[in-house]
Design a protein around this motif. Structure first.
Motif, PDB file in Angstrom:
ATOM      1  N   GLU A 276      63.516  19.716  80.529  1.00  0.00           N
ATOM      2  CA  GLU A 276      63.083  18.441  79.942  1.00  0.00           C
ATOM      3  C   GLU A 276      63.753  17.641  80.301  1.00  0.00           C
ATOM      4  O   GLU A 276      63.285  16.092  80.332  1.00  0.00           O
ATOM      5  N   ASP A 277      65.615  17.845  80.588  1.00  0.00           N
ATOM      6  CA  ASP A 277      66.497  16.777  80.483  1.00  0.00           C
ATOM      7  C   ASP A 277      66.580  16.597  82.210  1.00  0.00           C
ATOM      8  O   ASP A 277      66.802  17.766  82.916  1.00  0.00           O
ATOM      9  N   ASP A 278      66.852  15.923  82.348  1.00  0.00           N
ATOM     10  CA  ASP A 278      67.608  15.747  83.753  1.00  0.00           C
ATOM     11  C   ASP A 278      68.918  15.789  84.070  1.00  0.00           C
ATOM     12  O   ASP A 278      68.954  16.466  85.579  1.00  0.00           O
ATOM     13  N   ALA A 279      69.667  16.281  83.117  1.00  0.00           N
ATOM     14  CA  ALA A 279      70.880  16.779  83.291  1.00  0.00           C
ATOM     15  C   ALA A 279      71.791  17.778  83.808  1.00  0.00           C
ATOM     16  O   ALA A 279      70.524  19.176  83.757  1.00  0.00           O
ATOM     17  N   PRO A 280      72.535  18.267  84.806  1.00  0.00           N
ATOM     18  CA  PRO A 280      72.507  19.913  84.679  1.00  0.00           C
ATOM     19  C   PRO A 280      72.405  20.382  83.689  1.00  0.00           C
ATOM     20  O   PRO A 280      73.237  20.167  82.357  1.00  0.00           O
ATOM     21  N   ALA A 281      71.535  21.721  83.493  1.00  0.00           N
ATOM     22  CA  ALA A 281      70.985  22.214  82.887  1.00  0.00           C
ATOM     23  C   ALA A 281      71.678  23.987  82.450  1.00  0.00           C
ATOM     24  O   ALA A 281      71.871  24.462  81.391  1.00  0.00           O
ATOM     25  N   GLY A 282      72.587  24.669  83.825  1.00  0.00           N
ATOM     26  CA  GLY A 282      72.341  26.033  83.810  1.00  0.00           C
ATOM     27  C   GLY A 282      73.476  26.369  82.772  1.00  0.00           C
ATOM     28  O   GLY A 282      73.426  27.331  81.578  1.00  0.00           O
ATOM     29  N   ARG A 283      74.530  25.621  82.093  1.00  0.00           N
ATOM     30  CA  ARG A 283      75.605  26.014  80.889  1.00  0.00           C
ATOM     31  C   ARG A 283      74.582  25.728  80.256  1.00  0.00           C
ATOM     32  O   ARG A 283      75.520  26.711  79.121  1.00  0.00           O
ATOM     33  N   ARG A 284      74.005  24.672  79.519  1.00  0.00           N
ATOM     34  CA  ARG A 284      73.525  24.499  77.880  1.00  0.00           C
ATOM     35  C   ARG A 284      72.191  25.506  77.945  1.00  0.00           C
ATOM     36  O   ARG A 284      72.582  26.566  77.177  1.00  0.00           O
ATOM     37  N   LEU A 285      71.700  26.417  79.278  1.00  0.00           N
ATOM     38  CA  LEU A 285      70.733  27.772  79.166  1.00  0.00           C
ATOM     39  C   LEU A 285      71.484  28.611  79.079  1.00  0.00           C
ATOM     40  O   LEU A 285      70.993  29.279  79.167  1.00  0.00           O
ATOM     41  N   ASP A 286      72.630  29.143  79.603  1.00  0.00           N
ATOM     42  CA  ASP A 286      72.970  30.102  79.462  1.00  0.00           C
ATOM     43  C   ASP A 286      73.354  30.250  77.607  1.00  0.00           C
ATOM     44  O   ASP A 286      73.133  32.199  77.225  1.00  0.00           O
ATOM     45  N   PHE A 287      74.305  29.395  77.489  1.00  0.00           N
ATOM     46  CA  PHE A 287      74.805  29.533  76.056  1.00  0.00           C
ATOM     47  C   PHE A 287      73.370  30.104  74.827  1.00  0.00           C
ATOM     48  O   PHE A 287      73.371  30.781  74.329  1.00  0.00           O
TER      49      PHE A 287
END
Length: 294
Positions: free
Chosen positions: A240-251
């Motif tokens: 729900e955040d506009d910031a790049p999310a790929g790395r955080r979601l992968d973790f």
């Protein structure tokens, strides 16, 4: 989670002296890898392009190609006489070596010589300020179209991942219900184990109770379920955040997978294990989708 790393954009344009076609393609990547395929003499344009992409994008392998065609009125072939001399000397040397080796070679034609690399060229596009300016103007709209497709793909990814998070949360709730339901069975199993041991050995009662307590803790999955719930909540905050999310979601997906594996290892219950395996399947599917997220 607003952008995918997969996208495509193209743009065409022309002036009185040239026409061109841009293509920008994006695929998955650990970091931002910008690859350019531009005609010779486009150093200034390439630097401008790289700067613009570096500011607008965060991850992905992005390839930008430019196909440039000069109009017939603008084409003025230049012959590099120094390069021509080098090519002619090389051809002469080849003919001499072939003759000495008893090999007969056909004589090269003028067209063959002119087609040698560097002999014939066109005016360097990089020296054409008007053309460079026109091509530079295209970078902004091209990048805008590329980001729009990334956003569109990202919206679709977000819906998929959101659905998977809902499924994970439902499985976690089901696992918690099953874990609570098995507690009486676990306690009864431990009592029976205690009774059997005391019947056959004069074991230290306090030590035995301590060991059984440790065993009970090892079979308890409450912490794993609590952490799974917390990871799901954190994933919702990220998407729900506009910031790049790929790395955080992968973790987070890695952490989810670790907790699910522990849950399955500690379940000691068929139904709970089946729910754990279902959880693992959804987490694996989510990890595949997350690989596309910027």
């Amino acid at each position: 989670m607003t952008h995918s790393m997969t996208a495509f954009a193209s743009r065409t344009g022309q002036t009185d002296t040239a026409s061109w076609h841009w293509e920008m393609r994006g695929v998955n990547g650990r970091g931002l890898d910008i690859r350019t395929r531009l005609p010779d003499g486009m150093d200034r344009l390439e630097q401008t392009l790289r700067t613009a992409l570096g500011k607008a994008l965060h991850r992905g392998t992005v390839t930008v190609s430019l196909r440039l065609t000069r109009t017939s009125d603008a084409v003025d072939l230049n012959i590099d006489e120094a390069q021509l001399d080098r090519v002619l000397r090389a051809l002469d040397l080849v003919q001499e070596r072939a003759f000495a080796a008893g090999v007969t070679l056909g004589q090269p034609t003028a067209a063959d010589v002119l087609s040698s690399r560097g002999v014939v060229g066109t005016p360097a596009p990089g020296n054409d300020d008007a053309l460079i300016a026109a091509l530079t103007t295209d970078i902004g709209p091209l990048l805008s179209d590329f980001r729009a497709m990334r956003k569109q793909e990202g919206d679709a990814l977000q819906r998929i991942v959101a659905d998977q998070l809902d499924r994970i949360r439902a499985h976690v709730d089901q696992a918690r219900t099953l874990a609570e339901a098995r507690q009486p069975r676990v306690r009864q199993t431990l009592r029976e184990a205690y009774a059997r041991i005391m019947e056959v050995t004069a074991a230290d009662d306090a030590r035995l109770v301590q060991e059984l307590a440790v065993l009970a803790v090892k079979q308890d999955v409450t912490e794993e379920l609590d952490r799974l719930k917390a990871h799901v909540a954190a994933a919702w905050d990220i998407i729900e955040d506009d910031a790049p999310a790929g790395r955080r979601l992968d973790f987070l997906a890695q952490e989810l997978n670790r907790e699910v594996n522990t849950l399955c290892a500690k379940s000691q219950d068929t139904e709970l294990t089946q729910v754990g395996l279902a959880l693992k399947l959804v987490v694996d599917q989510m990890r595949e989708q997350i690989q596309n997220v910027e």
